[in-house]
Design a protein around this motif. Structure first.
Motif, short mmCIF file in Angstrom:
data_model
loop_
_atom_site.label_atom_id
_atom_site.label_comp_id
_atom_site.label_asym_id
_atom_site.label_seq_id
_atom_site.Cartn_x
_atom_site.Cartn_y
_atom_site.Cartn_z
N UNK A 103 23.59 29.68 37.54
CA UNK A 103 24.28 30.84 37.62
C UNK A 103 24.45 31.14 39.17
N UNK A 104 25.48 32.02 39.32
CA UNK A 104 25.75 32.50 40.96
C UNK A 104 26.45 33.68 40.85
N UNK A 105 26.82 34.04 41.86
CA UNK A 105 27.56 35.32 42.09
C UNK A 105 29.02 35.15 42.50
N UNK A 106 29.99 35.90 41.79
CA UNK A 106 31.41 35.78 42.10
C UNK A 106 31.96 36.94 42.43
N UNK A 107 32.81 37.11 43.59
CA UNK A 107 33.44 38.28 44.09
C UNK A 107 34.75 38.24 43.85
N UNK A 108 35.42 39.36 43.44
CA UNK A 108 36.84 39.38 43.00
C UNK A 108 37.37 40.74 43.43
N UNK A 109 39.02 40.88 43.39
CA UNK A 109 39.30 42.25 43.63
C UNK A 109 40.05 42.65 42.41
N UNK A 110 39.75 43.85 42.01
CA UNK A 110 40.58 44.29 40.87
C UNK A 110 41.55 45.64 41.44
N UNK A 111 42.55 45.61 40.86
CA UNK A 111 43.52 46.88 40.99
C UNK A 111 43.16 48.05 40.23
N UNK A 112 42.76 49.38 40.90
CA UNK A 112 42.34 50.36 40.29
C UNK A 112 43.85 51.10 39.77
N UNK A 113 43.86 52.23 39.02
CA UNK A 113 44.71 52.83 38.49
C UNK A 113 45.74 53.37 39.36
N UNK A 114 45.08 53.88 40.54
CA UNK A 114 45.77 54.64 41.72
C UNK A 114 46.36 53.57 42.56
N UNK A 115 46.52 52.12 42.19
CA UNK A 115 46.85 51.15 42.86
C UNK A 115 46.16 50.54 44.01
N UNK A 116 45.11 51.25 44.12
CA UNK A 116 44.01 50.78 45.47
C UNK A 116 43.42 49.57 44.95
N UNK A 117 42.85 48.84 45.89
CA UNK A 117 41.96 47.61 45.46
C UNK A 117 40.44 47.89 45.59
N UNK A 118 39.76 47.25 44.63
CA UNK A 118 38.19 47.24 44.44
C UNK A 118 37.64 45.99 44.42
N UNK A 119 36.63 45.71 45.19
CA UNK A 119 35.99 44.48 45.35
C UNK A 119 34.69 44.38 44.30
N UNK A 120 34.58 43.56 43.19
CA UNK A 120 33.64 43.39 42.31
C UNK A 120 32.88 42.36 42.45
N UNK A 121 31.49 42.39 42.52
CA UNK A 121 30.68 41.24 42.45
C UNK A 121 29.90 41.22 41.14
N UNK A 122 29.97 40.13 40.46
CA UNK A 122 29.05 39.93 39.31
C UNK A 122 28.38 38.62 39.52
N UNK A 123 27.32 38.46 38.58
CA UNK A 123 26.71 37.20 38.31
C UNK A 123 27.16 36.42 36.90
N UNK A 124 27.36 35.15 37.22
CA UNK A 124 28.06 34.34 36.13
C UNK A 124 27.35 33.24 35.88
N UNK A 125 27.15 32.64 34.70
CA UNK A 125 26.96 31.38 34.65
C UNK A 125 27.91 30.28 34.79
N UNK A 126 27.52 29.23 35.32
CA UNK A 126 28.71 28.12 35.50
C UNK A 126 28.34 26.72 35.69
N UNK A 127 29.15 25.90 35.42
CA UNK A 127 29.06 24.67 35.69
C UNK A 127 30.12 24.12 36.43
N UNK A 128 29.71 23.05 37.16
CA UNK A 128 30.43 22.16 38.15
C UNK A 128 30.33 20.56 37.69
N UNK A 129 31.31 19.80 37.40
CA UNK A 129 31.18 18.63 37.11
C UNK A 129 32.62 17.76 37.67
N UNK A 130 32.55 16.40 37.59
CA UNK A 130 33.64 15.50 37.96
C UNK A 130 33.96 15.07 36.57
N UNK A 131 35.52 14.88 36.59
CA UNK A 131 36.16 14.53 35.27
C UNK A 131 37.06 13.18 35.93
N UNK A 132 36.88 12.13 35.15
CA UNK A 132 37.62 10.71 35.46
C UNK A 132 38.52 10.58 34.11
#
Length: 466
Positions: A103-132
């Motif tokens: 798991x790790x934390x991911x930060x991203x921006x979302x647009x509010x209804x008033x057009x402004x931006x908001x940064x959201x940070x959440x914890x997510x499960x994840x996996x990283x691998x190589x594909x051949x």
């Protein structure tokens, strides 16, 4: 207006000439040429103009598979490069190595209804691998909602497992490629390309951008919106739900962390069409960005479908059509060539006038006029109300004219009374459309004030721009 409405209008134009009505009554169908003339502008634009138009950028967020004719396209790792960043593809291969799981934390921006931006940070499960896949290997990353879906689909990911992975191409910090598991392209690539086209148009004069749609298996489409915002000097793209060809949303919304793409623009531009451009079914739109003078300043203006509503949708073209029809049918000896030529010209002019009721407008009298005259904004081209009202009125005219030119008259009442009896549904329909247009005009006026707020540009420049 829709093509059917224009065609009916051309037929109605022919019935205003007694000689042509007489021919139709005898089974001579030559007067139908007037209906073809009324449809001619759209025929030229959509059968020829759109294919001959120059395109400086073709934005294809999800290229189609050549065999299946929908996205995502199955590609080899060796075929991908940095140019494919944010595009949606599929790769089939074998899991070579699990690089990270947890798991790790991911930060991203979302647009509010008033057009402004908001940064959201959440914890997510994840996996990283190589594909051949035999032609090379690529890092695959899945996190958040996409990780949950990925493991539901394939079970626990282990080395040696064969997978068909969907996702968008992205770059690692060191510049190497990776595939991020997803069910849609990332909108950032679309936003960045449009922003680049606007900046180049400011320097070079014009850039034309073609935006392709996203067709998915099952004859459904991923909807997305393109929204240039001049005062903020940015282009925003929002990835939306899956929709049917008729535009009905059936779910499949993308997660917030890959829903928006925002690209800044370093030059002033204005938006002439008051709404975000929506792309889903059918072919995607084309937008021309042109350098222009506005309120004494050099800006870039947008022009939706630059190959549409040009010379083909002018009164000048109507005159040419009338002359050509007259010359041809006079040459072959048609007795009523003059009436047919006039009906054809009027039919084409009706097309121009009907389209002028909408937003885009037309270049009415080239070469005397050089640019498009804005439409009356009575309703959009696909408006059922204005199309119905227009088509009904034209059918009323046809019945009215056939009655006038028949002796004895099938409907033995005065012309004025008959026309009133036939046309009242159209009168009510146009009345409603006009009433609704006042509210629409007010909303558009407010939006255009916002979009053309050049003072905001100057203020932003004084504080260093964005």
């Amino acid at each position: 207006m829709r093509g059917f409405t224009h065609y009916i209008s051309g037929l109605a134009a022919a019935t205003f000439f007694g000689a042509l009505v007489g021919d139709l009554r005898l089974g001579i169908l030559i007067p139908v040429i007037a209906a073809a003339a009324a449809y001619f502008p759209d025929f030229v634009d959509f059968k020829f103009g759109k294919f001959l138009a120059r395109r400086d950028y073709e934005i294809d967020p999800a290229p189609w598979d050549e065999k299946k004719h929908y996205a995502p396209k199955l590609v080899k790792v060796s075929e991908l490069s940095e140019k494919n960043r944010y595009q949606f593809f599929a790769i089939e291969g074998m899991v070579e190595e699990i690089l990270a799981r947890g798991s790790g934390k991911v930060s991203y921006k979302v647009l509010r209804e008033d057009g402004g931006e908001e940064t959201v940070t959440e914890t997510y499960n994840s996996i990283v691998f190589t594909l051949n896949d035999g032609t090379g290997k690529i890092t695959v990353e899945a996190f958040g909602d996409d990780y949950e879906f990925f493991e539901e689909e394939f079970g626990r990911i282990e080395g040696g497992k064969r997978l068909l992975v969907f996702g968008y191409v992205d770059l690692e910090e060191d510049g190497s490629l990776k595939l991020v598991v997803s069910d849609a392209p990332h909108p950032q690539g679309i936003a960045e390309t449009i922003a680049r086209a606007i900046e180049e148009a400011y320097r070079e004069g014009e850039r034309i951008v073609k935006i392709h749609n996203i067709r998915l298996p099952g004859d459904v489409y991923r909807r997305f919106w393109v929204h240039p915002d001049p005062p903020k000097r940015e282009v925003r793209v929002e990835m939306g739900p899956i929709v049917t060809p008729g535009g009905v949303a059936i779910g499949g919304d993308v997660p917030e962390y890959r829903k928006y793409g925002v690209a800044k623009v370093s030059v002033p531009f204005i938006k002439t069409y008051p709404k975000p451009t929506r792309i889903d079914s059918f072919s995607g739109p084309e937008i021309a960005f042109r350098r222009a003078e506005f309120k004494g300043k050099t800006v870039v203006k947008d022009r939706f479908l630059p190959w549409h509503h040009g010379f083909s949708h002018s009164l000048t073209m109507g005159m040419i059509i009338g002359l050509v029809v007259f010359a041809f049918f006079r040459l072959i000896g048609y007795e009523h060539a003059t009436e047919l030529a006039l009906a054809s010209m009027i039919g084409q002019w009706l097309h121009v006038f009907e389209d002028q009721l909408g937003f885009m407008g037309s270049n009415l009298l080239p070469p005397l006029t050089k640019d498009v005259v804005p439409g009356f904004k009575l309703g959009e081209s696909g408006s059922g109300l204005t199309n119905f009202s227009t088509a009904w009125l034209m059918i009323a005219f046809m019945i009215w004219n056939f009655n006038r030119f028949t002796d004895p008259r099938p409907i033995p009442i005065s012309d004025a009374k008959l026309l009133l009896l036939l046309a009242w549904p159209s009168v009510i329909g146009f009345g409603i459309a006009i009433a609704k247009s006042f509210r629409l005009r007010k909303e558009i006026s407010e939006l255009m004030d916002y979009y053309t707020n050049l003072e905001a540009f100057e203020e932003m420049e004084e504080v260093g721009g964005i």
